[in-house]
Design a protein around this motif. Structure first.
Motif, mmCIF file in Angstrom:
data_model
loop_
_atom_site.group_PDB
_atom_site.id
_atom_site.type_symbol
_atom_site.label_atom_id
_atom_site.label_comp_id
_atom_site.label_asym_id
_atom_site.label_seq_id
_atom_site.Cartn_x
_atom_site.Cartn_y
_atom_site.Cartn_z
ATOM 1 N N THR A 19 2.152 118.339 39.778
ATOM 2 C CA THR A 19 2.207 117.375 40.883
ATOM 3 C C THR A 19 1.073 117.566 41.889
ATOM 4 O OG1 THR A 19 3.756 118.808 42.074
ATOM 5 C CG2 THR A 19 4.713 117.046 40.747
ATOM 6 N N LEU A 20 0.801 118.804 42.298
ATOM 7 C CA LEU A 20 -0.226 119.049 43.316
ATOM 8 C C LEU A 20 -1.115 120.217 42.903
ATOM 9 C CD1 LEU A 20 1.907 118.934 46.608
ATOM 10 C CD2 LEU A 20 0.233 117.228 45.919
ATOM 11 N N MET A 21 -2.362 120.168 43.390
ATOM 12 C CA MET A 21 -3.274 121.297 43.192
ATOM 13 C C MET A 21 -3.846 121.665 44.556
ATOM 14 S SD MET A 21 -6.058 121.801 40.240
ATOM 15 C CE MET A 21 -7.274 120.614 40.739
ATOM 16 N N LEU A 22 -3.648 122.935 44.978
ATOM 17 C CA LEU A 22 -4.064 123.390 46.302
ATOM 18 C C LEU A 22 -5.262 124.326 46.167
ATOM 19 C CD1 LEU A 22 -1.155 122.368 46.604
ATOM 20 C CD2 LEU A 22 -0.625 124.392 47.932
ATOM 21 N N SER A 23 -6.298 124.070 46.950
ATOM 22 C CA SER A 23 -7.478 124.930 46.945
ATOM 23 C C SER A 23 -7.799 125.373 48.364
ATOM 24 C CB SER A 23 -8.679 124.182 46.373
ATOM 25 O OG SER A 23 -8.445 123.830 45.037
ATOM 26 N N GLY A 24 -8.272 126.611 48.502
ATOM 27 C CA GLY A 24 -8.609 127.106 49.833
ATOM 28 C C GLY A 24 -9.048 128.564 49.826
ATOM 29 N N HIS A 25 -8.459 129.355 48.938
ATOM 30 C CA HIS A 25 -8.859 130.763 48.844
ATOM 31 C C HIS A 25 -10.198 130.882 48.118
ATOM 32 C CE1 HIS A 25 -5.413 132.774 50.577
ATOM 33 N NE2 HIS A 25 -4.586 132.006 49.873
ATOM 34 N N SER A 26 -10.999 131.861 48.561
ATOM 35 C CA SER A 26 -12.327 132.035 47.968
ATOM 36 C C SER A 26 -12.402 133.232 47.024
ATOM 37 C CB SER A 26 -13.368 132.205 49.078
ATOM 38 O OG SER A 26 -13.069 133.355 49.843
ATOM 39 N N ARG A 27 -11.344 134.035 46.978
ATOM 40 C CA ARG A 27 -11.271 135.165 46.050
ATOM 41 C C ARG A 27 -9.899 135.140 45.388
ATOM 42 N NH1 ARG A 27 -13.798 139.905 46.883
ATOM 43 N NH2 ARG A 27 -13.033 140.273 44.774
ATOM 44 N N SER A 28 -9.748 135.945 44.368
ATOM 45 C CA SER A 28 -8.544 135.950 43.555
ATOM 46 C C SER A 28 -7.247 135.926 44.374
ATOM 47 C CB SER A 28 -8.562 137.214 42.693
ATOM 48 O OG SER A 28 -7.964 136.942 41.472
ATOM 49 N N ILE A 29 -6.366 134.972 44.055
ATOM 50 C CA ILE A 29 -5.051 134.890 44.700
ATOM 51 C C ILE A 29 -4.172 135.990 44.111
ATOM 52 C CG2 ILE A 29 -3.021 133.416 45.082
ATOM 53 C CD1 ILE A 29 -4.998 131.001 44.632
#
Length: 319
Positions: A19-29
């Motif tokens: 349903t959704l794709m969230l992006s924001g972190h710049s290194r491994s979650i």
């Protein structure tokens, strides 16, 4: 052997869709957790940041800065007032959900802090890390109540049982230990013959069982009463990373990430794989189950850096 009764008349089969794709972190979650009311998702990463996301829209609500090294785990207090984060800077930090500010820095671990969880009353916090100890903290005072010499290797997960009387811990030594919260005594040690690295543990809602992920590509269900492994779940890949496993919404299924970039669902009773989710482009390190809806979040590592939401059709029809 029924883990959670009653059984449905016709078995429900998961049918999750992206349903959704969230992006924001710049290194491994490293970890993701839904808030107790299900309105937000918290995430943390090697970029030293904790992020809060709106669980409906996927919009970013807040980014918390303060840790000086990467973060391995995040946990909500049961009352929803606080978020705790565990970092390689050897601290646990507490963030207020009222002011969106850091309210405490818990210092005492002598090496990376890898895992953290609140007690059901939200008054205590347990943390574990590479100093091989489990620390129990008084949340209000920000002070250590107990230091448990828990394991002979880094502690990878800590969890309270449903009433807070027990703490479970697991470690790279392959052991799962159950502690009396009040006395700090070790009551039980759960172990298999070959002791693969134990990555993650979680009590079932009634605390009669512990779900444990191990780096032999297996998830096991242990009885806390008999100290025996009662069920095993396999088919995914987990040999290198500490991957989270979770009870899927409805508590009839187990869900876990995998090093083959997929998310797996098993039937809790039959142990069959009932759904596999494709889409991520790196190791799926973390999964989170929404507290009330048939909604799953998953997060992947360095080559992907997205958090994805997956909803079951039964949920989208009803909401």
């Amino acid at each position: 052997m029924d883990v959670d009764e009653p059984k449905p008349e016709s078995p429900y089969r998961p049918n999750y869709k992206p349903t959704l794709m969230l992006s924001g972190h710049s290194r491994s979650i490293s970890a993701i957790k839904f808030s107790p009311d299900g309105k937000m998702l918290a995430s943390c990463a090697a970029d030293k940041l904790v992020k809060l996301w709106d669980a409906d829209s996927g919009d970013i609500i807040q980014t918390f800065e303060g840790h000086t090294e990467g973060i391995s785990d995040v946990a909500w207090s049961i009352n929803g007032d606080f978020l705790a984060s565990a970092s390689d800077d050897k601290t646990v930090r507490l963030w207020s959900m009222e002011s969106f500010e850091m309210v405490r820095v818990l210092q005492g671990h002598t090496n990376f802090v890898f895992c953290v969880n609140f007690s059901p009353s939200s008054s205590m916090l347990a943390s574990g890390g590479f100093d091989e100890t489990v620390r129990v903290w008084d949340v209000a005072r920000g002070k250590t109540l107990k230091t448990l010499p828990a394991h002979s290797d880094p502690v990878t997960a800590v969890a309270f049982n449903h009433d807070g009387t027990l703490i479970g811990s697991c470690a790279m030594d392959g052991l799962i230990r159950i502690w009396d919260t009040e006395s700090g005594q070790c009551l039980k040690t759960l172990a298999d013959d070959d002791n693969p690295i134990c990555s993650h543990i979680k009590f079932t809602p009634n605390s009669r069982f512990i779900l444990a992920s191990t780096q032999d590509s297996t998830i096991r269900l242990w009885s806390t009463q008999t100290s025996k492994c009662v069920k095993t779940y396999a088919g995914h890949t987990n040999r290198t990373y500490c991957i989270f496993a979770e009870f899927a919404p409805g508590r009839k299924h187990i869900v876990s990430g995998s090093e083959d970039m997929k998310v797996y669902f098993w039937d809790l009773q039959t142990r069959d794989i009932v759904q596999v989710l494709d889409g991520h482009r790196d190791v799926v390190i973390a999964v989170a189950a929404h507290p009330t809806r048939r909604l799953i979040a998953s997060a992947a590592m360095e080559k992907d850096l997205t958090i994805r939401f997956w909803a079951d059709e039964a949920d989208t029809n009803s909401s």
